[in-house]
Scaffold this motif. Structure first.
Motif, PDB file in Angstrom:
ATOM      1  N   LEU A  61      51.321  20.173 -19.264  1.00  0.00           N
ATOM      2  CA  LEU A  61      51.110  21.869 -18.531  1.00  0.00           C
ATOM      3  C   LEU A  61      52.539  22.475 -19.023  1.00  0.00           C
ATOM      4  O   LEU A  61      51.837  24.144 -19.586  1.00  0.00           O
ATOM      5  N   PHE A  62      53.434  22.384 -20.603  1.00  0.00           N
ATOM      6  CA  PHE A  62      53.778  22.791 -21.771  1.00  0.00           C
ATOM      7  C   PHE A  62      53.013  23.218 -22.213  1.00  0.00           C
ATOM      8  O   PHE A  62      52.717  24.856 -22.440  1.00  0.00           O
ATOM      9  N   GLY A  63      51.785  22.498 -22.871  1.00  0.00           N
ATOM     10  CA  GLY A  63      50.983  22.900 -23.521  1.00  0.00           C
ATOM     11  C   GLY A  63      49.915  24.485 -22.811  1.00  0.00           C
ATOM     12  O   GLY A  63      49.466  25.206 -23.006  1.00  0.00           O
ATOM     13  N   TRP A  64      49.720  23.875 -22.019  1.00  0.00           N
ATOM     14  CA  TRP A  64      49.280  24.587 -20.961  1.00  0.00           C
ATOM     15  C   TRP A  64      49.085  26.203 -20.777  1.00  0.00           C
ATOM     16  O   TRP A  64      48.633  27.376 -20.749  1.00  0.00           O
ATOM     17  N   THR A  65      50.493  25.892 -20.628  1.00  0.00           N
ATOM     18  CA  THR A  65      51.096  27.904 -20.304  1.00  0.00           C
ATOM     19  C   THR A  65      51.505  27.749 -21.945  1.00  0.00           C
ATOM     20  O   THR A  65      51.051  29.055 -21.495  1.00  0.00           O
ATOM     21  N   LEU A  66      51.656  27.661 -22.604  1.00  0.00           N
ATOM     22  CA  LEU A  66      51.254  27.928 -24.410  1.00  0.00           C
ATOM     23  C   LEU A  66      49.770  28.657 -24.368  1.00  0.00           C
ATOM     24  O   LEU A  66      49.199  29.618 -25.022  1.00  0.00           O
ATOM     25  N   PHE A  67      48.863  27.895 -23.754  1.00  0.00           N
ATOM     26  CA  PHE A  67      47.575  28.253 -24.078  1.00  0.00           C
ATOM     27  C   PHE A  67      47.597  29.657 -22.479  1.00  0.00           C
ATOM     28  O   PHE A  67      46.868  30.643 -23.889  1.00  0.00           O
ATOM     29  N   ILE A  68      47.944  29.287 -22.123  1.00  0.00           N
ATOM     30  CA  ILE A  68      46.984  31.018 -21.048  1.00  0.00           C
ATOM     31  C   ILE A  68      48.683  32.364 -21.976  1.00  0.00           C
ATOM     32  O   ILE A  68      48.050  32.954 -22.113  1.00  0.00           O
ATOM     33  N   LEU A  69      49.733  31.403 -22.866  1.00  0.00           N
ATOM     34  CA  LEU A  69      50.758  32.339 -23.219  1.00  0.00           C
ATOM     35  C   LEU A  69      49.841  33.514 -24.344  1.00  0.00           C
ATOM     36  O   LEU A  69      50.109  34.300 -25.116  1.00  0.00           O
ATOM     37  N   ALA A  70      49.775  32.221 -25.244  1.00  0.00           N
ATOM     38  CA  ALA A  70      48.536  32.764 -26.432  1.00  0.00           C
ATOM     39  C   ALA A  70      47.273  33.364 -26.043  1.00  0.00           C
ATOM     40  O   ALA A  70      47.489  34.818 -26.843  1.00  0.00           O
ATOM     41  N   VAL A  71      46.965  33.829 -25.167  1.00  0.00           N
ATOM     42  CA  VAL A  71      45.532  33.807 -24.431  1.00  0.00           C
ATOM     43  C   VAL A  71      46.039  35.684 -24.526  1.00  0.00           C
ATOM     44  O   VAL A  71      45.853  36.486 -24.590  1.00  0.00           O
ATOM     45  N   PHE A  72      47.381  35.779 -23.672  1.00  0.00           N
ATOM     46  CA  PHE A  72      47.878  37.517 -22.716  1.00  0.00           C
ATOM     47  C   PHE A  72      48.849  37.726 -24.332  1.00  0.00           C
ATOM     48  O   PHE A  72      49.127  38.915 -24.388  1.00  0.00           O
ATOM     49  N   THR A  73      49.237  36.908 -25.323  1.00  0.00           N
ATOM     50  CA  THR A  73      50.142  37.356 -26.449  1.00  0.00           C
ATOM     51  C   THR A  73      48.410  38.180 -27.583  1.00  0.00           C
ATOM     52  O   THR A  73      48.620  39.433 -27.486  1.00  0.00           O
ATOM     53  N   GLY A  74      47.792  37.486 -27.237  1.00  0.00           N
ATOM     54  CA  GLY A  74      46.373  37.508 -28.109  1.00  0.00           C
ATOM     55  C   GLY A  74      46.027  39.571 -27.412  1.00  0.00           C
ATOM     56  O   GLY A  74      45.929  40.524 -28.123  1.00  0.00           O
TER      57      GLY A  74
END
Lengths: 545, 356, 269
Positions: free
Chosen positions: A150-163
């Motif tokens: 879940l941590f990694g998954w959240t990071l994935f989503i945040l990475a997309v939005f940061t991008g």
């Protein structure tokens, strides 16, 4: 360790490094920390390094990002450009865009840092996807690692939005079109759409607030959260110890590999430099986002090939595939399904990915810890689902670039869109069936290899004239490796009645669970692994076929 | 570097007797179970472990890589100083590229890569490659620990009297629940309320239609059959503060069709002698849908390929747009210039909840 | 110059852009042979028309009708002007070889002198845009920055930011504009070939066309700088994403495999 042998009185003569360590130990308990972690074992496998690619791209992003903020002006005030890029001189543009041109043409090395930053961002998200695939297909998300998934998954989503927010900052024609898309998407939300749009943009599109607001989100809010999550992710990895693949001496109760000091300190540290070096070399040789030819954003201008960065190509494709469904419901309110459906599917799919570990643990009711990474073939249904998902994702990506494919392959854009519309539903099913069959085939081959040995290619003629191929029995190591995995049994509903003959009540959810479990682990979904009895029976006979 | 034997000892310290045990255990189990774990295979030395010359070769390679990195960093600094920022050089196969970007990037890349490669080569060839097993321990606490924690927790909770002092507890929850509202309220001034802002544009009755290319008002004779003209309402100043917000709603395109090609009579009536003036803001998400194909009279949006038939009231032929592009009613004024007969009848641009 | 242009289109660049589309892009770019720029001698107008008529009857009349009135196979040529002929025949689009979504650029069939004669004949059928003077499309006389703004308002929606081309409906496309002779760009704007709308001088005056040509010259010729390195085809995020997935991730995984692999043992087992 080594200090234990030393007399406390000799401390004064200890080397400087040790003195500093002593000092730190007295304040933060350095030695206890080091005792637990210094020789932490990390298994060797290339796929276990995918996560490190993400970690290092993230560090590179922070380093280069900080540099860029020194020069970038997050302002939408309009200025006339008079910098060194001649084909833009005299053009009205926002300060954000003008300062991006300055970074590219007036700051020595600014272009390089910009390109490193952007390439690292693309590679960061590619790395996350590869890393997630590795974890998914090897079942490494199972207990006790669901939370880290879940941590990694959240990071994935945040990475997309940061991008997304970072891509928007230069305020060029391409990224402005992306913001326009976002505005349209927000407007399509029922009831609250216009309100959120006005609040986010500080008025009507495009207003003067969106770039400064995105800037804060991009450089402070999201990276701050991500930094915390990355730390938590790493701490959990160290706490759980890494998974490893089954092999001689590699069991569920241990982890076999190299110690952090010195091997992985060198390997992981070295890998950081390798990742940075590769990305720097890419940034030296390949242009990314040449904002100087894209022009500043104006709402009445546009270019073909208007796409978001690849990690949002999935949602772009979903939107491009949609038919134009729009309803006006009684009362004079508009429902824009052309945007609402894809924008619901996108997070919906993400949520499914995030919850998958919990789904599987519900399915198997398996409460054991799992530290052996599975081979994808040994979980055929999961592997099939994963590949099906990837195929759907791929179809959406293709749809998201339909104009680029059309013009490069000389195809009809309408035909591509139709193939994607149908393929989005059909191809994943086909991929699921094929993948599961391949997995079963590989399982069958493993079974054959264990029971009958390796085909040597040596043909022998038997006394009565028959030709046979000599099969060489596998060594013990291989036998263990190929049979070490567990095989889940399909769930059973149990008897219809209890011991007193009263009908048992079985909840519909439980019936569903049993049904899915049969699909996952039933006869048609896995090949029983060979048992020692089978092996002995065959080997005690004539040896080989 | 400490000697190899030291390392082996300390490793055995940390992993206990686990390793040898397992090896023997595997061998014993073999007798009755053919699939038993044979244990870690014995360590095999690399060339570098037994041949000091090979090890020295490795060391030289590592040192060479680190030296190369130093040289590259020097090269980086030299490039920074020596190469002008605006120098464009031709380098095959990259094309006419910035010499500075290329030099800085490659030297930096090389400097970093060589450090990494040197470290990895060192780790792979000179540091011990003997695999070590580390035992795992269950994540879950033992029942005793769990019981102890629960007991302590109950004790702490009881001491706080949170169960007994219901009034204190409930008001605390109330206060904590309410206080975030302050933050929510503060967000109110992020932007104005929508009101009817999206329903109106800068077009009004009598607005001249300004050609975006020349910034001059358009006349009917300027617009030929098969041509495409981008236009905006008079009074918009590209230097004005609200220009972007206004043009985002008001941008139009003008095309001229042979009158017999116009399929929608209302559309023909709203135009002038076959000149039709449509909002060019796509009704899907708002990109300018100006890929006008003059033979088929289709206008395509480059963002999501919504296709509108400008000959048929901009009806949607393909793609995700949900309704036609709004058409602006136009006529000609006394001086022979095209002008609007009013604002759009419906809001241009992407649809929204209150659009109707 | 030609060499440089070939190099800019080196397979490596194309590979980078669209790994899977090598053949398609290669074929497309192979047809981008620059047109012969020889100028015909001015000849007596009537003679040219006469000669043009002869050429027309042989090469064009089967589709466009014996007097240029058009038929079911080809549009009327009355009033299209000399510029349209010079563009269509000069870029090899006409004569049409096979039916398709639109006429493709091909090797030119006629000499420039013959094209001029054909143009003179078609121009005699009705008034239309004439072939521009060289001064009208000289890139060095235009303002590239102003041209860029005009390009983004009027052209980039079909032809992409820098004129790399783009897709239209049902297999039609707006062609790439790299290394196209400025004269043909000018003529295309005036005449609006195939699906392209025209931009007559009444709405897009001559000097603004020149600005647009100057912009294209600045950003989209073989000599235009691409400061950041490989242009990746100029298609934006799609090709950048492909590059990151293939080359970027490929290189990093190769490195990871090296790090994760066992060092060779002294004794081969």
């Amino acid at each position: 360790m080594s200090t234990a042998t030393k007399d406390p009185k000799t401390r004064g003569k200890a080397p400087a490094g040790e003195k500093i360590a002593d000092w730190a130990d007295g304040r933060v308990g350095l030695y206890s920390l080091a005792k637990a972690n210094m020789r932490k074992i990390f298994p060797d496998h290339w796929s276990f390094l995918l996560g490190e690619i993400c970690l290092y791209s993230f560090i590179i992003l922070i380093l280069t990002g900080v540099y860029l903020t020194m020069f970038f002006v997050p302002s939408m005030a309009e200025v006339e450009y008079h910098g060194s890029y001649v084909p833009m001189q005299g053009v009205m543009m926002t300060e954000a865009y003008a300062s991006t041109l300055d970074i590219s043409f007036d700051v020595r090395g600014g272009l390089l840092v910009r390109q490193i930053h952007h390439w690292a961002a693309l590679i960061f998200v590619v790395g996350i996807m590869f890393h997630m695939m590795r974890v998914f297909f090897t079942g490494s998300f199972r207990k006790p690692r669901e939370i880290n998934w879940l941590f990694g998954w959240t990071l994935f989503i945040l990475a997309v939005f940061t991008g997304l927010t970072g891509y928007s900052l230069p305020d060029d024609l391409l990224s402005g079109t992306g913001i326009r898309f976002m505005e349209g998407a927000i407007l399509s939300m029922p009831v609250v759409g216009t309100y959120i749009q006005m609040f986010l943009f500080g008025g009507e599109f495009p207003g003067h607030d969106i770039i400064p607001r995105f800037f804060v989100i991009h450089v402070l809010l999201l990276p701050g959260i991500m930094l915390g999550l990355v730390a938590a992710h790493l701490i959990l990895i160290i706490y759980h110890k890494h998974t490893h693949f089954a092999g001689p001496g590699r069991t569920n109760d241990n982890v076999v590999g190299m110690p952090f000091l010195p091997i992985y300190m060198a390997k992981a540290g070295g890998f950081f430099f390798l990742v940075f070096g590769v990305i720097a070399a890419i940034a030296a040789t390949a242009t990314i986002n040449p904002v100087w030819v894209l022009g500043p954003y104006r709402p009445d201008q546009v270019s073909t090939n208007a796409q978001p960065d690849w990690y949002l190509g999935f949602s772009e494709g979903l939107v491009r595939m949609m038919p134009g469904w729009e309803w006006v419901i009684p009362g004079g309110y508009t429902l824009n399904f052309g945007l609402m459906i894809p924008l619901a599917v996108f997070p919906g799919v993400l949520v499914l990915i995030g919850l998958y570990p919990f789904f599987e643990s519900w399915l198997t009711r398996d409460n054991r810890e799992h530290h052996i990474a599975q081979r994808p073939r040994n979980a055929p249904t999961r592997t099939g689902l994963g590949v099906a998902w990837l195929v759907a994702y791929g179809v959406a990506l293709v749809a998201g670039g339909n104009d680029v494919w059309a013009v490069n392959f000389n195809l009809s854009i309408n035909a591509i869109t139709w193939v994607c519309r149908i393929g989005f539903f059909v191809f994943p099913v086909v991929a699921f069936v094929i993948t599961r069959r391949i997995c079963l085939g590989l399982q069958r081959r493993d079974r054959e290899k264990v029971l009958h040995g390796r085909e040597t290619g040596v043909i022998k003629r038997l006394p009565h004239g028959e030709f046979v191929e000599v099969h060489e029995p596998l060594p013990r190591e291989a036998l263990y490796t190929l049979t070490a995995h567990d095989q889940d049994r399909p769930a059973e509903l149990g008897p219809e009645t209890d011991e007193n003959g009263v009908r048992r009540k079985v909840s519909p959810l439980e019936r569903l669970r049993v049904k899915i479990s049969r699909g996952y682990f039933g006869e048609q979904a896995q090949i029983p692994k060979p048992t020692s009895e089978e092996y002995r029976e065959i080997t005690s006979g004539h040896g080989h076929h | 570097m400490s000697s190899r034997t030291d390392q082996t000892e300390s490793r055995n310290d940390s992993s206990g007797d686990h390793l040898p045990d397992q090896r023997e255990g595997g061998a014993v189990a073999e007798a009755d179970d053919p699939f038993a774990d044979p244990g870690l295979p014995p360590h095999e030395p690399r060339r570098q472990d037994i041949d000091e010359r090979a090890a020295r070769r490795s060391e030289r390679t590592v040192a060479f890589l680190f030296t190369l990195s130093m040289l590259a960093t020097v090269g980086f600094i030299a490039s920074y100083v020596a190469i002008p920022i605006d120098e464009i050089v031709f380098i095959w196969p990259f094309g006419h590229i910035s010499g500075l970007n290329f030099a800085l990037g490659l030297t930096l890349g090389l400097a970093l890569f060589c450090i990494g490669a040197g470290a990895i080569h060192w780790a792979r060839t000179l540091m011990s490659d003997e695999e070590v097993a580390e035992e795992r321990h269950a994540v879950e606490a033992t029942p005793e620990v769990k019981a102890h924690v629960l007991e302590e927790f109950a004790k702490g909770a009881a001491e706080s009297q949170i169960g007994r002092r219901k009034l204190a507890r409930n008001t605390l929850l109330g206060a904590l629940g309410l206080v975030p509202l302050a933050g929510v309220v503060l967000l109110r001034d992020l932007g104005p309320l929508p009101e009817d802002k999206l329903h109106h544009t800068a077009w009004q009755e009598g607005s001249l239609i300004i050609n975006e290319a020349t910034l001059q008002p358009l006349r009917p004779e300027d617009i030929t059959v098969g041509s495409l003209t981008q236009a905006m309402p008079e009074g918009l100043d590209p230097h004005a503060e609200n220009f972007h917000a206004e043009i985002a709603k008001a941008a139009v395109m003008l095309v001229r069709l042979e009158p017999e090609d116009i399929k929608d009579p209302r559309s023909a009536e709203w135009g002038h002698e076959g000149i039709l003036c449509y909002s060019k803001i796509c009704t899907h998400i708002g990109c300018p849908a100006t890929l006008y194909e003059q033979q088929s009279h289709h206008a395509l949006c480059p963002c999501h390929q919504s296709t509108f038939d400008l000959a048929d009231g901009a009806k949607v032929l393909f793609g995700p747009a949900g309704h036609p592009l709004p058409q602006l009613r136009i006529t000609v004024n006394d001086e022979g210039f095209l002008q609007a007969l009013g604002d759009f009848e419906e809001p241009p641009g992407p649809s929204f909840w209150e659009r109707g | 110059m030609k060499k440089l242009s070939v190099r800019r289109r080196h397979p490596l660049a194309a590979l980078v852009v669209l790994l899977l589309a090598l053949a398609a892009t290669g074929g497309l770019y192979a047809t981008l042979a620059p047109a012969d720029e020889a100028q015909a001698e001015a000849s007596a107008q009537s003679l040219a028309i006469e000669e043009g008529k002869k050429l027309y009857d042989v090469g064009c009349s089967s589709c466009h009708g014996s007097g240029g009135q058009g038929s079911s196979d080809g549009p009327s040529l009355t009033g299209v002007g000399a510029a349209a002929v010079d563009f269509q025949v000069g870029t090899g689009r006409m004569p049409l070889q096979q039916p398709g979504p639109q006429a493709e650029e091909k090797p030119v069939v006629y000499t420039q002198a013959e094209i001029d004669q054909l143009a003179a004949y078609v121009a005699s059928l009705g008034p239309g845009p004439s072939v521009p003077n060289e001064s009208a499309y000289d890139p060095s006389a235009g303002d590239a920055a102003r041209g860029g703004e005009l390009f983004r308002t009027n052209c980039s929606q079909c032809h992409n930011f820098t004129g790399q081309g783009g897709a239209l409906t049902h297999g039609k496309e707006a062609p790439a504009l790299d290394n196209v002779d400025p004269r043909y760009i000018y003529e295309a704007m005036v005449t609006g070939p195939a699906s392209m709308p025209s931009f007559p001088n009444s709405t897009l005056p001559e000097e603004e066309k020149q600005d647009i040509i100057a912009w294209l010259h600045a950003v989209n010729t073989a000599d235009s700088p691409s400061p950041g390195g490989l242009g990746l085809g100029g298609f934006g995020p799609v090709s950048e994403g492909l590059f990151a997935w293939t080359f970027g991730m490929g290189a990093l995984i190769a490195v990871a495999v090296w790090i994760g692999a066992r060092t060779a043992k002294a004794r081969k087992s």
